[in-house]
Design a protein around this motif. Structure first.
Motif, PDB file in Angstrom:
ATOM      1  N   LYS A  42       0.887  -1.332   0.062  1.00 14.33           N
ATOM      2  CA  LYS A  42      -0.156  -0.122   0.093  1.00 14.33           C
ATOM      3  C   LYS A  42       0.998   1.094  -0.026  1.00 14.33           C
ATOM      4  N   SER A  57       6.374  -9.764   7.630  1.00 16.72           N
ATOM      5  CA  SER A  57       5.946  -8.824   8.494  1.00 16.72           C
ATOM      6  C   SER A  57       5.843  -7.661   7.583  1.00 16.72           C
ATOM      7  N   ARG A  58       4.790  -6.736   8.208  1.00 17.49           N
ATOM      8  CA  ARG A  58       4.273  -5.335   7.596  1.00 17.49           C
ATOM      9  C   ARG A  58       5.513  -4.360   8.029  1.00 17.49           C
ATOM     10  N   ILE A  59       6.115  -3.960   6.930  1.00 21.14           N
ATOM     11  CA  ILE A  59       6.975  -2.668   7.469  1.00 21.14           C
ATOM     12  C   ILE A  59       6.635  -1.507   6.522  1.00 21.14           C
ATOM     13  N   ALA A  60       6.443  -0.401   7.314  1.00 22.39           N
ATOM     14  CA  ALA A  60       6.016   0.888   7.047  1.00 22.39           C
ATOM     15  C   ALA A  60       7.397   1.869   6.627  1.00 22.39           C
ATOM     16  N   LEU A  61       7.503   2.298   5.441  1.00 21.51           N
ATOM     17  CA  LEU A  61       8.910   3.048   5.269  1.00 21.51           C
ATOM     18  C   LEU A  61       8.459   4.388   4.756  1.00 21.51           C
ATOM     19  N   GLY A  62       9.136   5.312   5.346  1.00 20.63           N
ATOM     20  CA  GLY A  62       8.890   6.856   4.573  1.00 20.63           C
ATOM     21  C   GLY A  62       9.313   6.851   3.451  1.00 20.63           C
TER      22      GLY A  62
ATOM     23  N   ALA B  97       7.695 -13.871  13.038  1.00 19.60           N
ATOM     24  CA  ALA B  97       8.613 -13.191  12.640  1.00 19.60           C
ATOM     25  C   ALA B  97      10.203 -14.150  13.142  1.00 19.60           C
ATOM     26  N   GLU B 206      -7.552  -4.633   7.114  1.00 19.72           N
ATOM     27  CA  GLU B 206      -6.017  -4.032   7.181  1.00 19.72           C
ATOM     28  C   GLU B 206      -5.988  -2.892   5.926  1.00 19.72           C
ATOM     29  N   ALA B 210      -5.512   0.715   6.156  1.00 17.53           N
ATOM     30  CA  ALA B 210      -4.147   1.388   5.800  1.00 17.53           C
ATOM     31  C   ALA B 210      -4.512   2.723   5.014  1.00 17.53           C
ATOM     32  N   MET B 307       1.835   5.524  10.787  1.00 17.10           N
ATOM     33  CA  MET B 307       2.285   5.351   9.387  1.00 17.10           C
ATOM     34  C   MET B 307       1.451   6.673   8.512  1.00 17.10           C
ATOM     35  N   LEU B 308       0.229   6.777   8.782  1.00 17.89           N
ATOM     36  CA  LEU B 308      -0.248   7.465   7.896  1.00 17.89           C
ATOM     37  C   LEU B 308      -0.293   9.112   8.150  1.00 17.89           C
ATOM     38  N   PHE B 408      11.656   7.287   8.614  1.00 18.79           N
ATOM     39  CA  PHE B 408      10.568   6.683   9.181  1.00 18.79           C
ATOM     40  C   PHE B 408      10.553   4.995   8.884  1.00 18.79           C
ATOM     41  N   VAL B 409      11.095   4.295   9.790  1.00 20.65           N
ATOM     42  CA  VAL B 409      10.943   2.788   9.687  1.00 20.65           C
ATOM     43  C   VAL B 409      10.098   2.089  10.479  1.00 20.65           C
ATOM     44  N   MET B 410       9.166   1.585  10.546  1.00 20.31           N
ATOM     45  CA  MET B 410       8.210   0.970  11.389  1.00 20.31           C
ATOM     46  C   MET B 410       7.681  -0.440  11.257  1.00 20.31           C
ATOM     47  N   GLU B 411       7.891  -1.241  12.182  1.00 23.31           N
ATOM     48  CA  GLU B 411       6.919  -2.417  11.992  1.00 23.31           C
ATOM     49  C   GLU B 411       5.647  -2.346  12.384  1.00 23.31           C
ATOM     50  N   LEU B 412       4.474  -2.712  11.691  1.00 24.22           N
ATOM     51  CA  LEU B 412       3.068  -2.409  12.082  1.00 24.22           C
ATOM     52  C   LEU B 412       2.640  -3.802  12.751  1.00 24.22           C
TER      53      LEU B 412
END
Lengths: 74, 614
Positions: A42, A57-62, B97, B206, B210, B307-308, B408-412
């Motif tokens: 997405k 895993s779901r990873i969000a990246l800027g 994981a 989801e 999202a 994230m958003l 910005f790096v983040m696991e949901l």
């Protein structure tokens, strides 16, 4: 191409990660590293963040981080 | 004869949000904070537990993605593991994981002194993954078990057996070969026998959450609804608050009113019932707000919001990861400050800590509701306005301090239906903490305030304006004179908020019953409380992260700027807006004329002509 040039649903194999060492280490630990397959799930509105799937895993990246990850389309 | 227990140290290691704190609570009976967010645990937490014949010191560590982690808490956790060489390691990982824990296993495994604990297996299977524990055990050459579905007793027995068996295995192992587990983990990472990844596809929920055009309005709708249920007249929060208020002000006060001794009557009615009752009656509303925060976190919605909204946070020099700390600020500033350790570096942490005091914590709620009756008929709108103002100020401060935003790096976190048992337990814990605080710090403050405001220096009973407190604090009356409150009692109430914000509401009730000044004064006073330094607990938490000098300096600057802001607000509300406008219009005009003059002399930098003549 990099992640920002993919479309939702596209798969690719990570070819290269061009970013500072600490950030690279974080991406590698999340399995966003050369040889790994990722899938772009997405793109957020205004294309600010990119949600990918890596090793289950779901990873969000800027956007800036997504631009650092070069992929070869699967 | 009592059997002597063997001492052993157990470290819980793993990625963030793997279930380490849940396991910690199960093994020790502790109450470590758990939540559906990557970065809930921010410091090592130790507790003793009796596991079979072992007296174990169990340590819950913040999650680590790698040994060279980016965030401060990761670096601390990695250092902690390396420093405790003789500890037994429990590697905790969610089934989905597993691949990510293997490098940590290779880096930290100690033959005969580690085990792998699997969590969230049901979720993993539902998403189409599969895993064979026996194969894992064989391939990695270490004990593997799934913690999901096991009772606390069963978990303790399991871990006790593990330690006992491993003690035996280790004593007969050939120590000279190097870590076998580490080598096997590396080899297994190439093959992953008996393991299939879960499906990558997003479920319908989801996909919806999202989508920014769905999730953001949903968040504001949920927020509005929770505020409405909590504050709107006649609804649940207001109903419960009124009930408790009536119990104190009518039922108990009715009994106390029959006490013959004026001193004792004053002590019970003013010192105890009015002040305690004025804070306790807000407990249902505080609990409802906490419930909303818990639902946001536990459902996994919070990480999607982060994230958003990262784009918005980037504009003010922060990242979406700050969302968790800022949202926690609505609960408790001190706890929110501690969560900032999960951020990537000290500079960003400092900026977030400076923004947090402007987020209205639950302790400010009693005083907002006490003051809002003076300037708004509907407390729902008043509180909404103050909360929105606080968030606005917080963003303004972030913008003022803006530097380069972090990547910005983040696991949901996985989406899940919040468990009723978990919600009930967490809410019970928050309510218990509130009542303990009320029964100790706040009660002690009210008693001291009542004593000092009811007696002269010769210990004769008197009115507050003749008391010890009046003679000590009389000079403070000028502090709030510019907002129409030339009254030492108002200043004292405001400064009592440094101990605990709840004290402000209690002090106002003790002296006046409500707020005795105009609506403009009430609103300006509310703005002061919104913007001033947080309580001593938050200052102490801030000092732990930034040092005492910085924390105290920040507190002083926040209080001074809050005072000036309250003066400005009162000035604007009492007709001063017109004067300000009359001052600003010529100022803008002067600036505009000067700009045009400069452009005529030096040429416009962006004019079309400059492009032609380049």
């Amino acid at each position: 191409m990099n992640i920002t040039e993919m479309g939702p649903g596209d798969r690719g194999t990570v070819a290269e990660v061009n970013c500072p060492p600490e950030l690279k280490e974080r991406l590698f630990s999340l399995r966003v590293r050369p040889g790994e397959e990722i899938c772009l799930l997405k793109i957020s509105f205004f294309r600010k963040t990119f949600l990918i799937s890596a090793a289950g895993s779901r990873i969000a990246l800027g956007k800036e981080v997504a631009e650092c990850v070069n992929v070869c389309r699967a | 004869m009592r059997e002597r227990l063997q001492g052993v140290e157990i470290l819980l290691v793993g990625n963030p949000n793997a279930g380490k704190s849940t396991l910690f609570n199960a093994l020790t009976g502790g109450n470590a904070k758990v939540g559906n967010w990557h970065g809930v645990t921010v410091g090592a937490l130790e507790k003793e537990a009796k596991l079979g014949k072992f007296r174990a010191k169990v340590c819950d560590l913040p999650g680590i993605y790698s040994l060279e982690g980016m965030s401060m808490e990761e670096k601390g956790a990695a250092r902690y593991v390396k420093a405790h060489e003789n500890a037994f390691l429990l590697f905790v990982t969610e089934c989905g994981a597993l691949e990510r824990i293997l490098p940590l296993l290779s880096g930290l495994a100690r033959d005969g002194k580690c085990a792998l604990v699997l969590t969230k297996k049901r979720q993993f299977l539902r998403r189409g993954g599969s895993l064979d524990e026996e194969t894992l055990r064989r391939e990695l050459s270490l004990p593997v078990f799934c913690a999901e579905g096991l009772s606390r007793r069963a978990l303790r027995e399991k871990v006790a057996n593990l330690i006992e068996n491993e003690e035996v295995a280790r004593s007969s192992a050939d120590a000279g070969r190097g870590s076998v587990t580490a080598q096997r983990a590396k080899r297994y990472a190439q093959s992953l026998y008996g393991y299939r990844r879960p499906s990558e596809e997003l479920s319908k929920t989801e996909k919806l959450l999202a989508n920014g055009f769905v999730a953001i309005p949903l968040f504001f709708a949920a927020l509005g609804l929770s505020f409405y249920i909590t504050f709107a007249p006649g609804l649940l929060g207001d109903f419960l608050k009124t009930a408790i208020d009536k119990f104190f002000s009518e039922y108990l006060a009715g009994f106390a009113g029959k006490i013959s001794s004026p001193v004792l009557r004053g002590f019970v009615c003013d010192g105890l019932l009015k002040s305690l009752g004025s804070v306790l009656c807000f407990l249902p509303q505080i609990a409802l707000l906490f419930l909303f925060l818990l639902l946001m976190e536990e459902s996994g919605f919070l990480s999607r919001l982060a994230m958003l909204t990262d784009g918005v946070f980037q504009k003010v020099g922060l990242s979406g990861r700050a969302m968790f700390s800022l949202l926690m600020g609505f609960g408790c500033s001190a706890a929110a400050i501690m969560t900032t350790r999960a951020l990537d570096d000290k500079k960003i942490q400092k900026r977030v800590i400076l923004c947090l005091p402007y987020i209205s914590c639950s302790a400010k709620l009693p005083v907002y509701l006490t003051l809002s009756a003076s300037f708004f008929q509907d407390p729902f709108l008043a509180v909404l306005l103050l909360y929105a103002l606080g968030v606005g100020l917080s963003f303004a401060v972030a913008l003022f301090l803006k530097r380069e935003a972090p990547p910005f790096v983040m696991e949901l976190a996985p989406l899940q239906i919040p468990r009723p048992g978990f919600l009930a337990k967490s809410l019970y814990f928050q309510i218990k903490q509130f009542i303990i605080k009320l029964g100790t710090v706040i009660l002690a403050f009210f008693l001291a305030s009542w004593l000092l405001s009811s007696f002269r220096w010769d210990f004769t009973y008197c009115a507050p304006d003749e008391s010890i407190l009046a003679s000590v604090c009389g000079g403070l009356k000028y502090l709030f004179a510019p907002i129409g409150c030339c009254d030492w009692k108002i200043a004292y109430a405001a400064l009592s908020g440094l101990v605990a914000k709840e004290n402000v509401a209690g002090a106002l009730s003790m002296f006046y019953g409500g707020f005795p000044y105009s609506a403009a004064s009430a609103f300006a006073f509310a703005v002061f409380l919104l913007a001033c330094s947080p309580c001593v607990s938050a200052i102490a938490a801030s000092a732990k992260e930034l040092g005492w000098r910085t924390a105290l300096w920040n507190a002083l600057m926040q209080t001074v700027s809050a005072l000036l802001l309250s003066y400005l607000v009162y000035f604007l509300l009492t007709g001063g807006g017109i004067y300000l406008l009359l001052l600003l219009i010529p100022l803008f005009a002067a600036l505009l004329i000067r700009k045009n003059k400069d452009e005529k002399i030096h040429g416009s930098k962006r004019g079309f002509s400059s492009k032609l003549h380049r």
